[in-house]
Enzyme design. Structure first.
Site, mmCIF file in Angstrom:
data_model
loop_
_atom_site.group_PDB
_atom_site.id
_atom_site.type_symbol
_atom_site.label_atom_id
_atom_site.label_comp_id
_atom_site.label_asym_id
_atom_site.label_seq_id
_atom_site.Cartn_x
_atom_site.Cartn_y
_atom_site.Cartn_z
ATOM 1 N N ASP A 20 0.871 -1.177 0.000
ATOM 2 C CA ASP A 20 0.000 0.000 0.000
ATOM 3 C C ASP A 20 0.911 1.231 0.000
ATOM 4 O O ASP A 20 2.135 1.124 -0.189
ATOM 5 C CB ASP A 20 -1.001 -0.033 1.168
ATOM 6 C CG ASP A 20 -0.353 0.186 2.535
ATOM 7 O OD1 ASP A 20 0.904 0.275 2.611
ATOM 8 O OD2 ASP A 20 -1.093 0.256 3.532
ATOM 9 N N CYS A 77 3.038 -3.192 4.103
ATOM 10 C CA CYS A 77 2.169 -2.074 4.494
ATOM 11 C C CYS A 77 2.867 -1.405 5.679
ATOM 12 O O CYS A 77 4.081 -1.528 5.832
ATOM 13 C CB CYS A 77 0.748 -2.537 4.804
ATOM 14 S SG CYS A 77 0.573 -3.671 6.193
ATOM 15 N N GLY A 78 2.127 -0.673 6.499
ATOM 16 C CA GLY A 78 2.771 0.012 7.615
ATOM 17 C C GLY A 78 3.364 -0.968 8.623
ATOM 18 O O GLY A 78 4.498 -0.822 9.067
ATOM 19 N N THR A 79 2.568 -1.970 8.952
ATOM 20 C CA THR A 79 2.989 -2.939 9.977
ATOM 21 C C THR A 79 3.111 -4.371 9.462
ATOM 22 O O THR A 79 3.650 -5.228 10.173
ATOM 23 C CB THR A 79 1.937 -2.983 11.106
ATOM 24 O OG1 THR A 79 0.688 -3.381 10.511
ATOM 25 C CG2 THR A 79 1.772 -1.638 11.789
ATOM 26 N N GLY A 82 -2.209 -5.831 8.486
ATOM 27 C CA GLY A 82 -3.403 -5.822 7.636
ATOM 28 C C GLY A 82 -3.207 -6.673 6.392
ATOM 29 O O GLY A 82 -4.131 -7.383 5.953
ATOM 30 N N HIS A 110 9.115 -24.100 9.176
ATOM 31 C CA HIS A 110 8.123 -24.819 9.980
ATOM 32 C C HIS A 110 6.691 -24.657 9.477
ATOM 33 O O HIS A 110 5.883 -25.568 9.635
ATOM 34 C CB HIS A 110 8.175 -24.352 11.443
ATOM 35 C CG HIS A 110 9.356 -24.888 12.192
ATOM 36 N ND1 HIS A 110 9.408 -24.946 13.564
ATOM 37 C CD2 HIS A 110 10.533 -25.398 11.757
ATOM 38 C CE1 HIS A 110 10.565 -25.476 13.947
ATOM 39 N NE2 HIS A 110 11.280 -25.746 12.862
ATOM 40 N N HIS A 145 6.337 -31.209 10.422
ATOM 41 C CA HIS A 145 5.735 -29.904 10.120
ATOM 42 C C HIS A 145 4.681 -30.019 9.024
ATOM 43 O O HIS A 145 3.733 -29.249 8.995
ATOM 44 C CB HIS A 145 6.819 -28.895 9.723
ATOM 45 C CG HIS A 145 7.855 -28.733 10.780
ATOM 46 N ND1 HIS A 145 7.556 -28.181 12.011
ATOM 47 C CD2 HIS A 145 9.162 -29.080 10.819
ATOM 48 C CE1 HIS A 145 8.646 -28.186 12.760
ATOM 49 N NE2 HIS A 145 9.630 -28.730 12.061
ATOM 50 N N ARG A 148 1.308 -30.708 10.474
ATOM 51 C CA ARG A 148 0.729 -29.525 11.128
ATOM 52 C C ARG A 148 0.210 -28.530 10.096
ATOM 53 O O ARG A 148 -0.865 -27.944 10.269
ATOM 54 C CB ARG A 148 1.785 -28.885 12.036
ATOM 55 C CG ARG A 148 2.157 -29.830 13.180
ATOM 56 C CD ARG A 148 3.484 -29.498 13.826
ATOM 57 N NE ARG A 148 3.812 -30.504 14.844
ATOM 58 C CZ ARG A 148 4.995 -30.597 15.429
ATOM 59 N NH1 ARG A 148 5.965 -29.746 15.117
ATOM 60 N NH2 ARG A 148 5.226 -31.529 16.332
HETATM 61 C C1 RB5 Z 1 -2.102 2.553 6.530
HETATM 62 O O1 RB5 Z 1 -2.105 3.754 7.222
HETATM 63 C C2 RB5 Z 1 -1.879 1.396 7.485
HETATM 64 O O2 RB5 Z 1 -3.026 1.167 8.235
HETATM 65 C C3 RB5 Z 1 -1.487 0.156 6.714
HETATM 66 O O3 RB5 Z 1 -0.335 0.428 5.985
HETATM 67 C C4 RB5 Z 1 -1.152 -1.090 7.528
HETATM 68 O O4 RB5 Z 1 -0.238 -0.819 8.526
HETATM 69 C C5 RB5 Z 1 -2.280 -1.908 7.980
HETATM 70 O O5 RB5 Z 1 -2.119 -2.982 8.583
#
Ligand code: RB5
Length: 163
Positions: A20, A77-79, A82, A110, A145, A148
């Site tokens: 994203d 993405c940011g984290t 998502g 695994h 593995h 599983r």
């Molecule tokens: C976008 O702002 C952020 O929500 C997206 O990149 C992500 O981190 C979602 O999991």
């Protein structure tokens, strides 16, 4: 809308990339790195820092891996969270969020993860490449593995219920 690069040597997995707006720059760096390392890469977007919705890109990449157009997917993405949540809704996809080389490698060895989800707001671009390289360099260990992972795969057959 798909940007594809040349074919890679047979031994290297083909990679589907997606991001994203938060992951766009990191995705471009990963693409550059992978292409220079001889991987065949398809880029499912996004192609700028304009705000977009991460599930759209997670779904595109997950479907390409599901259908065998590429062997593995990398989403940013940011984290990473998502992207993994969305990708894991697609049958046959085992997406892992990894923020370090060890968990990235273990997700292949695994869990037979076929999609790696990375967080561009968690890791530097250097770290992101390091984690991606660890993921791509690892192989599923099979053996106990496999049993599983099969239990996870069986869940794809369950009817979907509302929560
Ligand atoms: C976008 O702002 C952020 O929500 C997206 O990149 C992500 O981190 C979602 O999991």
């Amino acid at each position: 809308m798909m940007e594809s690069s040349r074919k890679s040597p047979a031994e290297k997995p083909r990679i589907a990339l997606g991001a994203d707006h938060a992951g766009f720059q990191a995705k471009e760096s990963i693409k550059k790195y992978l292409q220079s390392a001889g991987y065949a890469v398809s880029d499912a977007g996004t192609w700028s820092e304009e705000s977009v919705d991460y599930p759209d890109f997670a779904i595109r990449v997950a479907r390409r891996v599901q259908q065998g157009q590429e062997d593995l997917g990398i989403l940013v993405c940011g984290t990473g969270i998502g992207m993994a949540m969305a990708a894991n809704k697609i049958g046959g996809i085992r997406a892992a969020v990894a923020h370090d080389a060890l968990t990235a490698r273990m997700s292949r060895e695994h869990n037979d993860a076929n999609v790696l989800a990375l967080g561009a707001r968690v890791l530097s671009e250097h770290q992101i490449i390091e984690v991606a390289v660890s993921f791509l360099g690892a192989q599923f260990a099979g053996g106990r593995h496999q049993r599983r992972v099969d239990k996870i795969s069986e869940l794809d057959q369950e009817p979907k219920h509302k929560a």
